[in-house]
Design a protein around this motif. Sequence first.
Motif, PDB file in Angstrom:
ATOM      1  N   UNK A 119      -9.614  19.202  10.782  1.00  0.00           N
ATOM      2  CA  UNK A 119     -10.773  18.690  11.508  1.00  0.00           C
ATOM      3  C   UNK A 119     -10.902  17.197  11.243  1.00  0.00           C
ATOM      4  N   UNK A 120     -11.656  16.521  12.095  1.00  0.00           N
ATOM      5  CA  UNK A 120     -11.927  15.102  11.872  1.00  0.00           C
ATOM      6  C   UNK A 120     -12.571  14.897  10.510  1.00  0.00           C
ATOM      7  N   UNK A 121     -13.465  15.801  10.139  1.00  0.00           N
ATOM      8  CA  UNK A 121     -14.128  15.706   8.835  1.00  0.00           C
ATOM      9  C   UNK A 121     -13.108  15.776   7.709  1.00  0.00           C
ATOM     10  N   UNK A 122     -12.188  16.723   7.785  1.00  0.00           N
ATOM     11  CA  UNK A 122     -11.179  16.886   6.737  1.00  0.00           C
ATOM     12  C   UNK A 122     -10.265  15.672   6.658  1.00  0.00           C
ATOM     13  N   UNK A 123      -9.920  15.098   7.807  1.00  0.00           N
ATOM     14  CA  UNK A 123      -9.073  13.899   7.803  1.00  0.00           C
ATOM     15  C   UNK A 123      -9.760  12.773   7.041  1.00  0.00           C
ATOM     16  N   UNK A 124     -11.051  12.567   7.307  1.00  0.00           N
ATOM     17  CA  UNK A 124     -11.787  11.525   6.593  1.00  0.00           C
ATOM     18  C   UNK A 124     -11.886  11.847   5.104  1.00  0.00           C
ATOM     19  N   UNK A 125     -12.070  13.116   4.780  1.00  0.00           N
ATOM     20  CA  UNK A 125     -12.162  13.509   3.373  1.00  0.00           C
ATOM     21  C   UNK A 125     -10.840  13.307   2.648  1.00  0.00           C
ATOM     22  N   UNK A 141       2.587  14.297  18.497  1.00  0.00           N
ATOM     23  CA  UNK A 141       1.139  14.110  18.520  1.00  0.00           C
ATOM     24  C   UNK A 141       0.855  12.742  17.894  1.00  0.00           C
ATOM     25  N   UNK A 142      -0.377  12.478  17.497  1.00  0.00           N
ATOM     26  CA  UNK A 142      -0.718  11.202  16.876  1.00  0.00           C
ATOM     27  C   UNK A 142       0.151  10.971  15.634  1.00  0.00           C
ATOM     28  N   UNK A 143       0.850   9.848  15.615  1.00  0.00           N
ATOM     29  CA  UNK A 143       1.753   9.523  14.512  1.00  0.00           C
ATOM     30  C   UNK A 143       1.037   8.593  13.537  1.00  0.00           C
ATOM     31  N   UNK A 144       1.117   8.914  12.254  1.00  0.00           N
ATOM     32  CA  UNK A 144       0.500   8.071  11.227  1.00  0.00           C
ATOM     33  C   UNK A 144       1.501   7.847  10.101  1.00  0.00           C
ATOM     34  N   UNK A 145       1.177   6.911   9.238  1.00  0.00           N
ATOM     35  CA  UNK A 145       2.059   6.620   8.120  1.00  0.00           C
ATOM     36  C   UNK A 145       1.905   5.176   7.696  1.00  0.00           C
ATOM     37  N   UNK A 152      -1.626   0.702   3.020  1.00  0.00           N
ATOM     38  CA  UNK A 152      -2.817  -0.008   3.492  1.00  0.00           C
ATOM     39  C   UNK A 152      -3.384  -0.893   2.382  1.00  0.00           C
ATOM     40  N   UNK A 153      -3.499  -0.336   1.177  1.00  0.00           N
ATOM     41  CA  UNK A 153      -4.059  -1.107   0.057  1.00  0.00           C
ATOM     42  C   UNK A 153      -3.134  -2.264  -0.327  1.00  0.00           C
ATOM     43  N   UNK A 154      -1.839  -2.036  -0.275  1.00  0.00           N
ATOM     44  CA  UNK A 154      -0.867  -3.082  -0.584  1.00  0.00           C
ATOM     45  C   UNK A 154      -0.958  -4.197   0.434  1.00  0.00           C
ATOM     46  N   UNK A 155      -1.136  -3.838   1.698  1.00  0.00           N
ATOM     47  CA  UNK A 155      -1.255  -4.830   2.768  1.00  0.00           C
ATOM     48  C   UNK A 155      -2.523  -5.665   2.568  1.00  0.00           C
ATOM     49  N   UNK A 156      -3.633  -5.003   2.222  1.00  0.00           N
ATOM     50  CA  UNK A 156      -4.898  -5.727   2.019  1.00  0.00           C
ATOM     51  C   UNK A 156      -4.793  -6.742   0.890  1.00  0.00           C
ATOM     52  N   UNK A 157      -4.018  -6.410  -0.143  1.00  0.00           N
ATOM     53  CA  UNK A 157      -3.891  -7.303  -1.303  1.00  0.00           C
ATOM     54  C   UNK A 157      -3.168  -8.592  -0.940  1.00  0.00           C
ATOM     55  N   UNK A 158      -2.466  -8.584   0.205  1.00  0.00           N
ATOM     56  CA  UNK A 158      -1.731  -9.766   0.610  1.00  0.00           C
ATOM     57  C   UNK A 158      -2.505 -10.654   1.577  1.00  0.00           C
ATOM     58  N   UNK A 214      -4.080   0.570  15.034  1.00  0.00           N
ATOM     59  CA  UNK A 214      -5.017   1.159  15.996  1.00  0.00           C
ATOM     60  C   UNK A 214      -6.049   2.059  15.307  1.00  0.00           C
ATOM     61  N   UNK A 215      -6.340   3.211  15.925  1.00  0.00           N
ATOM     62  CA  UNK A 215      -7.471   4.023  15.490  1.00  0.00           C
ATOM     63  C   UNK A 215      -7.317   4.576  14.080  1.00  0.00           C
ATOM     64  N   UNK A 216      -6.095   4.949  13.707  1.00  0.00           N
ATOM     65  CA  UNK A 216      -5.921   5.533  12.370  1.00  0.00           C
ATOM     66  C   UNK A 216      -6.188   4.487  11.295  1.00  0.00           C
ATOM     67  N   UNK A 217      -5.744   3.263  11.525  1.00  0.00           N
ATOM     68  CA  UNK A 217      -6.020   2.191  10.565  1.00  0.00           C
ATOM     69  C   UNK A 217      -7.525   1.928  10.480  1.00  0.00           C
ATOM     70  N   UNK A 218      -8.213   2.012  11.617  1.00  0.00           N
ATOM     71  CA  UNK A 218      -9.664   1.820  11.618  1.00  0.00           C
ATOM     72  C   UNK A 218     -10.355   2.906  10.802  1.00  0.00           C
ATOM     73  N   UNK A 219      -9.830   4.130  10.881  1.00  0.00           N
ATOM     74  CA  UNK A 219     -10.400   5.215  10.091  1.00  0.00           C
ATOM     75  C   UNK A 219     -10.255   4.930   8.598  1.00  0.00           C
ATOM     76  N   UNK A 220      -9.075   4.472   8.206  1.00  0.00           N
ATOM     77  CA  UNK A 220      -8.856   4.142   6.795  1.00  0.00           C
ATOM     78  C   UNK A 220      -9.811   3.038   6.357  1.00  0.00           C
TER      79      UNK A 220
END
Length: 334
Positions: free
Chosen positions: A251-257, A183-187, A327-333, A192-198
Amino acid sequence: MSNNTCACKVPLKSKLLITGGSGFVGSALLDELVRSDKYYVVNALRKLTGMKTGNVEEFYLSTLSDMTNWLDALQNVDVVIHSAARVHVMNELESDPLQAFRAVNVDATMNLAKQAVEAKVRRFIFISSIKVNGEETSEGKPFTSWQRPEPLDDYGRSKLEAEQKLLALAQVSQMEVVIIRPVLVYGPGVKANFEKMIACVDKMIPLPLLSIANARSLVFIENLVDLICVCINHKNAANQVFLVSDGVDYSTVTIFQKLAKALHKHSMLFPFPVYIMKIAGLITGKKQVVQRLCGSLQVDISRTKELLDWTPPVNTDEAFIKTVEHYKKYLSKL
């Protein structure tokens, strides 16, 4: 002329060939295989990285097509793990998308598989997609590996065609085939979309999603890699199709939470009629985006767990934290 970048003696360890080693899944798999030090790996790449380790050899792949010569790369290989593919795209530019997907996902795959048979490869692991099953599930009716596939787009159709041809090849040869449909792979490093959600959660952008009541299966990259590694040698994996997820649905809500909790932020969600969102998706040409946010897609992995005696090793709380920390480590760079 040989494509091989080096001539190596036959390794004492079992030898693997992986394709797509520079992709999200392939690179994580390669990292795990290097760490395990259990295998000698031939990593087929379109662009060489110059990676130097004791158990990895890079193989230059000028093109991935039905004409690619795999002879040098397949010498003494025990298992092929094929994750390279023409992936699903939101804004297709090809005049004949199905043929474009078939050229890589079917024709190039079968070219590699047939040469693998000739090279006496024991097992061929094909990383397929849940899109082979379809796009959406109804409440209480998750996708299973034994139900009739119903792909709805050209990417899913091409993956199904490849699966069918591979399993047919297994019936007339000594090579075993293993099909894995994630299914949708994250990590860490997901795009793409998962990074946009973060990013939306991190920036505390208000989103009209609180009224959504759905259920979606996801798979953490380390859980997917773990399953692939199990399938390298497990006797029950031969000529089987496996669905894979984290084993829990959100749910989408729980993922965002959960993302908000991992980021130590508040999820800025507010209620809004779902039917209006769907109408807006149709009007704006964003139907697929809205479908992914509002619709359900669940998979039943009980057969995967039972046949392989496998359980996803990383729980979702830990998985979300690892994803967000990267994600946070990447942003710091930046």
